[in-house]
Design a protein around this motif. Sequence first.
Motif, PDB file in Angstrom:
ATOM      1  N   UNK A 674       0.796  -1.221   0.000  1.00  0.00           N
ATOM      2  CA  UNK A 674       0.000   0.000   0.000  1.00  0.00           C
ATOM      3  C   UNK A 674       0.825   1.266   0.000  1.00  0.00           C
ATOM      4  N   UNK A 675       2.019   1.198  -0.540  1.00  0.00           N
ATOM      5  CA  UNK A 675       2.922   2.363  -0.515  1.00  0.00           C
ATOM      6  C   UNK A 675       2.804   3.250  -1.761  1.00  0.00           C
ATOM      7  N   UNK A 676       2.126   2.755  -2.790  1.00  0.00           N
ATOM      8  CA  UNK A 676       2.039   3.527  -4.032  1.00  0.00           C
ATOM      9  C   UNK A 676       0.984   4.616  -3.912  1.00  0.00           C
ATOM     10  N   UNK A 677       1.409   5.866  -4.137  1.00  0.00           N
ATOM     11  CA  UNK A 677       0.483   7.004  -4.098  1.00  0.00           C
ATOM     12  C   UNK A 677       0.385   7.632  -5.480  1.00  0.00           C
ATOM     13  N   UNK A 678      -0.676   8.417  -5.673  1.00  0.00           N
ATOM     14  CA  UNK A 678      -0.824   9.106  -6.954  1.00  0.00           C
ATOM     15  C   UNK A 678       0.355  10.026  -7.233  1.00  0.00           C
ATOM     16  N   UNK A 679       0.820  10.716  -6.196  1.00  0.00           N
ATOM     17  CA  UNK A 679       1.968  11.615  -6.351  1.00  0.00           C
ATOM     18  C   UNK A 679       3.193  10.834  -6.824  1.00  0.00           C
ATOM     19  N   UNK A 680       3.456   9.755  -6.105  1.00  0.00           N
ATOM     20  CA  UNK A 680       4.620   8.941  -6.437  1.00  0.00           C
ATOM     21  C   UNK A 680       4.479   8.344  -7.839  1.00  0.00           C
ATOM     22  N   UNK A 681       3.249   7.939  -8.196  1.00  0.00           N
ATOM     23  CA  UNK A 681       3.003   7.322  -9.491  1.00  0.00           C
ATOM     24  C   UNK A 681       3.291   8.286 -10.640  1.00  0.00           C
ATOM     25  N   UNK A 682       2.754   9.504 -10.547  1.00  0.00           N
ATOM     26  CA  UNK A 682       2.935  10.451 -11.649  1.00  0.00           C
ATOM     27  C   UNK A 682       4.377  10.935 -11.722  1.00  0.00           C
ATOM     28  N   UNK A 683       5.021  11.106 -10.558  1.00  0.00           N
ATOM     29  CA  UNK A 683       6.427  11.524 -10.552  1.00  0.00           C
ATOM     30  C   UNK A 683       7.306  10.428 -11.161  1.00  0.00           C
ATOM     31  N   UNK A 684       6.996   9.163 -10.833  1.00  0.00           N
ATOM     32  CA  UNK A 684       7.756   8.046 -11.394  1.00  0.00           C
ATOM     33  C   UNK A 684       7.576   7.981 -12.905  1.00  0.00           C
ATOM     34  N   UNK A 685       6.324   8.160 -13.362  1.00  0.00           N
ATOM     35  CA  UNK A 685       6.062   8.102 -14.796  1.00  0.00           C
ATOM     36  C   UNK A 685       6.732   9.259 -15.524  1.00  0.00           C
ATOM     37  N   UNK A 686       6.595  10.478 -14.979  1.00  0.00           N
ATOM     38  CA  UNK A 686       7.207  11.638 -15.609  1.00  0.00           C
ATOM     39  C   UNK A 686       8.729  11.533 -15.575  1.00  0.00           C
ATOM     40  N   UNK A 687       9.255  11.051 -14.435  1.00  0.00           N
ATOM     41  CA  UNK A 687      10.706  10.888 -14.317  1.00  0.00           C
ATOM     42  C   UNK A 687      11.240   9.892 -15.317  1.00  0.00           C
ATOM     43  N   UNK A 688      10.496   8.786 -15.504  1.00  0.00           N
ATOM     44  CA  UNK A 688      10.925   7.778 -16.480  1.00  0.00           C
ATOM     45  C   UNK A 688      10.915   8.358 -17.890  1.00  0.00           C
ATOM     46  N   UNK A 689       9.864   9.111 -18.213  1.00  0.00           N
ATOM     47  CA  UNK A 689       9.772   9.736 -19.534  1.00  0.00           C
ATOM     48  C   UNK A 689      10.930  10.694 -19.764  1.00  0.00           C
ATOM     49  N   UNK A 690      11.214  11.509 -18.766  1.00  0.00           N
ATOM     50  CA  UNK A 690      12.297  12.482 -18.881  1.00  0.00           C
ATOM     51  C   UNK A 690      13.648  11.792 -19.049  1.00  0.00           C
ATOM     52  N   UNK A 691      13.882  10.744 -18.248  1.00  0.00           N
ATOM     53  CA  UNK A 691      15.178  10.066 -18.288  1.00  0.00           C
ATOM     54  C   UNK A 691      15.411   9.337 -19.615  1.00  0.00           C
ATOM     55  N   UNK A 692      14.379   8.630 -20.118  1.00  0.00           N
ATOM     56  CA  UNK A 692      14.575   7.913 -21.383  1.00  0.00           C
ATOM     57  C   UNK A 692      14.748   8.908 -22.536  1.00  0.00           C
ATOM     58  N   UNK A 693      14.085  10.061 -22.430  1.00  0.00           N
ATOM     59  CA  UNK A 693      14.224  11.092 -23.459  1.00  0.00           C
ATOM     60  C   UNK A 693      15.639  11.655 -23.473  1.00  0.00           C
ATOM     61  N   UNK A 694      16.122  12.047 -22.305  1.00  0.00           N
ATOM     62  CA  UNK A 694      17.476  12.592 -22.207  1.00  0.00           C
ATOM     63  C   UNK A 694      18.510  11.550 -22.621  1.00  0.00           C
ATOM     64  N   UNK A 695      18.250  10.295 -22.279  1.00  0.00           N
ATOM     65  CA  UNK A 695      19.161   9.215 -22.659  1.00  0.00           C
ATOM     66  C   UNK A 695      19.221   9.072 -24.178  1.00  0.00           C
ATOM     67  N   UNK A 696      18.047   9.177 -24.837  1.00  0.00           N
ATOM     68  CA  UNK A 696      18.011   9.093 -26.295  1.00  0.00           C
ATOM     69  C   UNK A 696      18.703  10.264 -26.968  1.00  0.00           C
ATOM     70  N   UNK A 697      18.551  11.458 -26.383  1.00  0.00           N
ATOM     71  CA  UNK A 697      19.160  12.655 -26.971  1.00  0.00           C
ATOM     72  C   UNK A 697      20.685  12.626 -26.878  1.00  0.00           C
ATOM     73  N   UNK A 698      21.241  11.766 -26.010  1.00  0.00           N
ATOM     74  CA  UNK A 698      22.704  11.652 -25.909  1.00  0.00           C
ATOM     75  C   UNK A 698      23.331  11.216 -27.231  1.00  0.00           C
ATOM     76  N   UNK A 699      22.538  10.531 -28.070  1.00  0.00           N
ATOM     77  CA  UNK A 699      23.060  10.049 -29.346  1.00  0.00           C
ATOM     78  C   UNK A 699      23.414  11.193 -30.289  1.00  0.00           C
ATOM     79  N   UNK A 700      22.848  12.374 -30.050  1.00  0.00           N
ATOM     80  CA  UNK A 700      23.167  13.525 -30.891  1.00  0.00           C
ATOM     81  C   UNK A 700      24.574  14.035 -30.624  1.00  0.00           C
ATOM     82  N   UNK A 701      25.167  13.615 -29.512  1.00  0.00           N
ATOM     83  CA  UNK A 701      26.474  14.145 -29.108  1.00  0.00           C
ATOM     84  C   UNK A 701      27.645  13.255 -29.511  1.00  0.00           C
ATOM     85  N   UNK A 702      27.355  12.047 -30.012  1.00  0.00           N
ATOM     86  CA  UNK A 702      28.441  11.139 -30.401  1.00  0.00           C
ATOM     87  C   UNK A 702      29.171  11.709 -31.612  1.00  0.00           C
ATOM     88  N   UNK A 703      30.498  11.783 -31.521  1.00  0.00           N
ATOM     89  CA  UNK A 703      31.304  12.416 -32.562  1.00  0.00           C
ATOM     90  C   UNK A 703      31.859  11.392 -33.551  1.00  0.00           C
TER      91      UNK A 703
END
Length: 704
Positions: A674-703
């Motif tokens: 019973x530890x999952x809260x709406x706050x934690x859920x949306x932050x986890x989802x948004x955080x995951x989206x942000x992290x995978x996006x930033x991780x993908x954008x790293x490919x633009x920097x490969x020389x």
Amino acid sequence: MSEKTKKQVYRIEGLSCSNCAAKFEKNVAQLPKVTTAKVNFGAGKLLIEGEATIAEIEAAGAFENLLVRNEHDTEKRINTQELFIKKNGHLLISIILIVLAFGFQLVNREDFSKILYIMAIVIGGFHLFKEGFSDLISLDFTMEGLMTIAILGAALIGEWTEGAIVVLLFAVSEALERFSMDKARQSIRSLMDIAPKEALIKRNNVEQRMNVSEIQVGDIMIIKPGQKIAMDGQVIKGHSAVNQAAITGEAVPVEKQLDDAVFAGTLNGEGMLEVVVTKLVNDTTLAKIIHLVEGAQGERAPAQAFVDVFAKYYTPTIMAIAALVVTVPPLFFDGDWHTWLYQGLSLLVVGCPCSLVISTPVAIVSAIGNAARNGVLVKGGIYLEEIGGINAIAFDKTGTLTKGTPVVTDFIPTDLNNEEKYLSIIAALEAYSQHPLASAILKKANEKAIPYQAIVVHHFTSVTGKGVQGEIEGLTYSVGSPTFFENILAKNPSMTETYQTLQQQGKTVMLLGTNEKILAVIAVADELRASSTSTIPKLHHLGIEHTIMLTGDNTATAELIGKQVGVTHIKGDLLPQDKLDYIKSLQQMYGKVAMVGDGVNDAPALAASNVGIAMGGAGTDTALETADIALMGDDLQKLPFIVTLSRQTLKIIKQNITFSLGIKLAALLLILPGWLTLWLAIIADMGATLLVTLNGLRLMKIKA
């Protein structure tokens, strides 16, 4: 052309996910005068057959505040500040309302606080609810549907604060997705801005500045020092060095003189050039690169196809699990309805597949855009993935490992005092010849500034299979093979030994002599590319153990060239059909095989290989159209770069998918205590989206 078959292409700003792209495509296709519509999500482009106004198309994309402009519209329709406000005005209002509501909570005015939270939910989630209800009614299980159920459920159990926060954070997450995809697309769209929109044109002996859309083939373009070149063309006057980095990825400027080709988007150096335009603005090499790369960004790679299919079943599965979480504990284990409804809603939020859906396209688009900016044109996500898994690479010799143009490698006169005289005689005779090797000898003479043009040749003759002959100042000279000099060579063993030594080195050897004696030996060979000897070891270091040279040249020459560049296998005396058969046998032995050739005479082998890589992409229509990957600057050193980029792309895609699914699994485990809260859920989802996006954008920097 009738209205129904008229084709229009538009650029779309704000597409954040493939589901939204599919929905937008469907909406546009339903417009009255539109026959078909196709959205390229990766490139952010819309192709319609039929007719529609920009206002109608924007209305079809109103659910995500999409902005539409004509493909060739070079003017910005709205400035950055206005664009941000138009896209995110509801988000800014929601933030203000939530802050005010929180303030009223602190002073114990729950009535005002509740009203403000409700207003924040309605304003911030208006577009979300509109699409969510529409999707749920049609039983289309989308992210909007999931979030609509979660927010309504939060309101139902009185969790107004968390409902408002969920709306806010979901809007922020969508804004981040839009930003990241637009940034990734911009990596290739930025190429559109490097070519000037106007050029100084001389037409009918009158100079005038003209828009590139008005310039015709055959117009004379005047390019001053330091100016960018607006159109593809051929130099008819002047000499300069041109920086072609934007097209070919070459760091060093390239010398341009009479009859040399120049490309739109490249930068002229210190010389003045007059260039005859050879292609219209939509047919330039730059335009073709942009068109092909945007097409490649729209093609789904295998990993992306997997994610799309997975997400199709994943979303209803999450809804089913959430329904079980809400109902099973209260019905069978005497659980509290309020508690488990809250847990089920939290699961819906964290189960939103945003991060999973965005994980692959942002990586593919970033990588293909980066490759294009570094002079490597990749025709689709599937080839980007394939090249990283290659176990063997086959190379054509002529024009690939070598430059494809013969050069003089050795000139050995019998009398060093007469070196210049003998070379001038050879050049004077070869100037009358049509032999392919004559150009190499003339180039050598020109480099040494030898005035062979002043020499008068009488009674010039060309003897098939032997060489050429002519009379100079009353003496007959011959240039050619040993058959011209059989009797003389028999009396001159040292010269015969020199001839044979050079021939054993894979060079084409000719002799200069009179009827009485040998005067000089000249050797010609195809020149190795400077990048060949450094590229092969790098490929071996990357784990590609099998590098094979395939050539139609004789085996002796092939062995010599192959040993110089360091390939592991060498095959000579091959016809095009033999190359094709050998590629198939390599695939049986090693699995995935790439073929590197010139895109023309190696077409069968290129087509049969898992990845066909063409040299000479810049200005070569055949290479651009037939190859899976084109090396725009004839630079083999880009091969290790694209292999590394491919492997890094696959690595990042796997990281993104694993991380996205890991977050969802962790959420499931948090439900049990019973530890999952709406706050934690949306932050986890948004955080995951942000992290995978930033991780993908790293490919633009490969020389490269």
